[in-house]
Scaffold this motif. Sequence first.
Motif, PDB file in Angstrom:
ATOM      1  N   ASP A 137       2.625   3.023   3.320  1.00 43.53           N
ATOM      2  CA  ASP A 137       1.867   3.405   4.504  1.00 43.53           C
ATOM      3  C   ASP A 137       2.536   2.960   5.796  1.00 43.53           C
ATOM      4  O   ASP A 137       2.161   3.410   6.881  1.00 43.53           O
ATOM      5  CB  ASP A 137       0.444   2.841   4.437  1.00 43.53           C
ATOM      6  CG  ASP A 137       0.409   1.318   4.430  1.00 43.53           C
ATOM      7  OD1 ASP A 137       1.420   0.687   4.053  1.00 43.53           O
ATOM      8  OD2 ASP A 137      -0.641   0.745   4.798  1.00 43.53           O
TER       9      ASP A 137
ATOM     10  N   ILE B 239       0.671   5.660  -0.284  1.00 43.53           N
ATOM     11  CA  ILE B 239      -0.215   6.792  -0.038  1.00 43.53           C
ATOM     12  C   ILE B 239       0.495   8.079  -0.447  1.00 43.53           C
ATOM     13  O   ILE B 239       1.723   8.100  -0.620  1.00 43.53           O
ATOM     14  CB  ILE B 239      -0.612   6.883   1.452  1.00 43.53           C
ATOM     15  CG1 ILE B 239       0.636   7.046   2.329  1.00 43.53           C
ATOM     16  CG2 ILE B 239      -1.424   5.651   1.867  1.00 43.53           C
ATOM     17  CD1 ILE B 239       0.342   7.279   3.809  1.00 43.53           C
TER      18      ILE B 239
ATOM     19  N   ASN C 144       0.839  -1.197   0.000  1.00 39.51           N
ATOM     20  CA  ASN C 144       0.000   0.000   0.000  1.00 39.51           C
ATOM     21  C   ASN C 144       0.870   1.241   0.000  1.00 39.51           C
ATOM     22  O   ASN C 144       1.784   1.367   0.825  1.00 39.51           O
ATOM     23  CB  ASN C 144      -0.907   0.014   1.232  1.00 39.51           C
ATOM     24  CG  ASN C 144      -1.995   1.074   1.150  1.00 39.51           C
ATOM     25  OD1 ASN C 144      -2.573   1.289   0.083  1.00 39.51           O
ATOM     26  ND2 ASN C 144      -2.275   1.744   2.251  1.00 39.51           N
TER      27      ASN C 144
ATOM     28  N   ASN D 167      -3.403   4.492  -1.874  1.00 43.28           N
ATOM     29  CA  ASN D 167      -4.203   3.481  -1.181  1.00 43.28           C
ATOM     30  C   ASN D 167      -4.358   2.237  -2.045  1.00 43.28           C
ATOM     31  O   ASN D 167      -5.441   1.645  -2.153  1.00 43.28           O
ATOM     32  CB  ASN D 167      -5.560   4.048  -0.788  1.00 43.28           C
ATOM     33  CG  ASN D 167      -5.421   5.249   0.136  1.00 43.28           C
ATOM     34  OD1 ASN D 167      -4.862   5.140   1.220  1.00 43.28           O
ATOM     35  ND2 ASN D 167      -5.896   6.398  -0.316  1.00 43.28           N
TER      36      ASN D 167
END
Length: 237
Positions: A110, A97, A95, A198
């Motif tokens: 993340d 971000i 993930n 995300n």
Amino acid sequence: MRYALYFSPAETHPLTKAATQWLGRDAFTGETFPTPEAGGLARDTIHELTADPRRYGFHATLKAPFELHPDQTEAQLVAAVERFAADTPAFDIPNVIVGQLGRFFALVPDTVYPDLQHFAARVVEEFESFRAPLSDADIARRKPETMSATHRANLDRWGYPYVMDEFRFHMTLTGQVPSEYAPAMREELDRRFSEFANAPLTIDGLALFIETERGAPLTVHRWLPLAPVSENRKIAS
């Protein structure tokens, strides 16, 4: 001339295209683009705040720019990058971000993923023999007197402070953004990179960048795909 080993998605990857349009330059082709419009931010402001990442090209630093060791040649470096890429499996960051490192905005994981840290450390170690020692001027530019003991030790050993345990993967999207512009910048980057945030990011290549002279824009000299990823392989947190 300096060389650098970076992660970049492939030239045709949608993230590469989105980032080069945002930054205003494609490091693969050298093509430049008009500064984009953004709600709440003037074009001149965006152009100024993206100047540094525009020069370096869209990337995540693995081995920072270095001059070639006098005992090595560019052909030997390229061959070593080819071997490394062929022997290293691709993998996913689970993930990423849009985040901030101080006043910089960047695409970041993340959390800290050990396999990603290990991959970055391998790049630093494997290609260390190709790096010429830093000059006194290079060291002074880093302001070593302001560094932590760990950062200074990394600078002395590896030529860059932010490696090994101090490494944090980031694909830079801005320079230092003043606090008064940060909310508008956050909103614009969240909108512009919503397709990629995300979500997982596949680390599937290794890019050799070159800087023909100090201060020149960096360009992709070679982009090498990593070995095919095993089915369902994901890196663990």
